[in-house]
Design a protein around this motif. Structure first.
Motif, PDB file in Angstrom:
ATOM      1  N   ARG A 217      33.213  99.649  31.744  1.00  0.00           N
ATOM      2  CA  ARG A 217      32.910  98.945  30.691  1.00  0.00           C
ATOM      3  C   ARG A 217      34.118  98.161  30.136  1.00  0.00           C
ATOM      4  O   ARG A 217      34.469  97.110  29.879  1.00  0.00           O
ATOM      5  CB  ARG A 217      32.118  99.262  29.614  1.00  0.00           C
TER       6      ARG A 217
ATOM      7  N   SER B 200      35.724  95.617  32.600  1.00  0.00           N
ATOM      8  CA  SER B 200      34.806  94.333  32.749  1.00  0.00           C
ATOM      9  C   SER B 200      34.710  93.497  31.369  1.00  0.00           C
ATOM     10  O   SER B 200      33.989  92.777  31.252  1.00  0.00           O
ATOM     11  CB  SER B 200      33.683  94.726  33.271  1.00  0.00           C
TER      12      SER B 200
ATOM     13  N   GLN C 236      33.583  94.728  28.551  1.00  0.00           N
ATOM     14  CA  GLN C 236      32.183  94.913  27.705  1.00  0.00           C
ATOM     15  C   GLN C 236      32.614  96.049  26.626  1.00  0.00           C
ATOM     16  O   GLN C 236      33.521  96.579  26.777  1.00  0.00           O
ATOM     17  CB  GLN C 236      31.170  95.516  28.572  1.00  0.00           C
TER      18      GLN C 236
END
Length: 359
Positions: free
Chosen positions: A72, A75, A77
């Motif tokens: 995460r 990426s 996020q």
């Protein structure tokens, strides 16, 4: 621990021995990686620290969970270790709905202006009440009242300066206002210092403790205390302040006879103990002239009893000198006062007292 070392180049815990290192692991928290390397992203810092939590329930359940959270982070996020905050959600909503957010902001600012006007009026009323309370406060409560003024200084200080300018010299109102301004206005120092020799016994400790003594202030007080042309009350109170500011100054030897005489013969019995306590820091210089007064048995009964009381207090940790003072007296009240101070040293002084009585 491996991720931590990869990020900052050192393990999270390291001491001079293995046992000491284990103690750190058990009792101490690791230093956040970002404190050692500010380039580390906050999300990655949070992931690393989550791995090192003391409570197992606060760490990742499995290595797969850790790998997912690192994914995460890579990426872009929100991570489990550092989920997006409410502020973050609001910002993202505003970015997607910019026109609506702008309209809401304008409305909020209009409401804020109204709120500020109301709040300003309320603060003005509060400030007026605090100043009135200050000017009429009991002197012993003044330090507490002054502390309450701090959040409102911008409104209150001009009102206090007006009170100083418009109140009569020597009045309680002017003294209270000047004391309240003293922490933020050095211009009040001269007036406040000038009140030390003339203020009331209740005002004296508040005024004395509000002043930060410096060499010029101390010198001006010594000039008052040593000036036999000044009123005796002013000399006495200046000396009482010097007992706190400079109790070991050599000039005490010059003024100690006057101070001892004034304390025991002039100060009223109502205020005797209070002034005796104010002078206590300089007791080493006052004990000898007080003993001289006690030896002069032609003095009044009231003065001799006051002198015995002062010596019992000032010599309470000097049993040999207490015995010397006790042997000077022939009145029951004086003897009882001094013997009472000698009781903690009974075994130590008993032989000398018996030898003197038998001689």
């Amino acid at each position: 621990a491996i991720l931590y070392k990869m990020l900052v180049g050192r393990p999270p815990f390291k001491a001079s021995s293995a046992i000491a290192t284990m103690a750190q692991v058990i009792h101490e928290e690791p230093v956040a990686p970002r404190r050692l390397n500010s380039t580390i992203p906050m999300d990655l810092d949070a992931v690393c620290l989550k791995c090192l939590e003391k409570e197992p329930s606060r760490r990742y359940d499995t290595a797969e969970d850790l790998a997912d959270d690192l994914g995460r982070f890579l990426s872009g996020q929100p991570t489990i270790a550092r989920p997006i905050t409410t502020a973050g959600h609001v910002w993202r909503w505003c970015w997607r709905h910019r026109v609506t957010a702008a309209v809401m902001l304008v409305a909020a600012l209009a409401g804020l202006s109204v709120w500020r006007a109301v709040r300003s009026h309320e603060n003005a009323i509060i400030a007026e009440g605090l100043v009135e309370n200050l000017l009429n406060a009991e002197i012993a409560q003044l330090p507490v009242v002054v502390a309450e003024l701090e959040p409102h200084r911008d409104r209150i200080d001009p009102m206090l300066r007006s009170a100083v300018a418009n109140s009569a010299d020597g009045s309680a109102e002017k003294l209270h206002a000047a004391l309240a301004l003293l922490p933020v206005d050095d211009a009040q120092t001269e007036y406040v210092v000038g009140q030390l020799p003339t203020c009331t016994v209740a005002e004296f400790p508040v005024v004395r403790d509000a002043i930060s003594p410096n060499s010029d202030l101390v010198e001006s007080l010594w000039q008052v205390a040593a000036d036999d042309q000044r009123p005796s009350e002013e000399r006495f109170q200046a000396a009482a302040a010097l007992a706190t500011y400079t109790p070991l100054d050599r000039r005490w030897k010059q003024i100690a006879p006057f101070i001892s005489q004034h304390l025991t013969a002039v100060v009223s019995s109502v205020h005797f103990v209070t002034w005796m306590e104010h002078l206590r820091p300089a007791h080493a210089s006052l004990s000898e002239p007080l003993a001289q007064i006690l030896s002069e048995r032609s003095r009044s009964e009231r003065q001799l009893e006051a002198t015995a009381f002062a010596l019992a207090d000032y010599l309470q940790d000097q049993p040999a000198k207490l015995v010397d003072a006790t042997l000077l007296v022939d009145a029951p009240n004086e003897f009882a006062t001094l013997i009472g101070a000698l009781r903690p040293y009974a075994d130590q002084v008993k032989p000398r007292l018996l030898n003197t009585l038998q001689a």
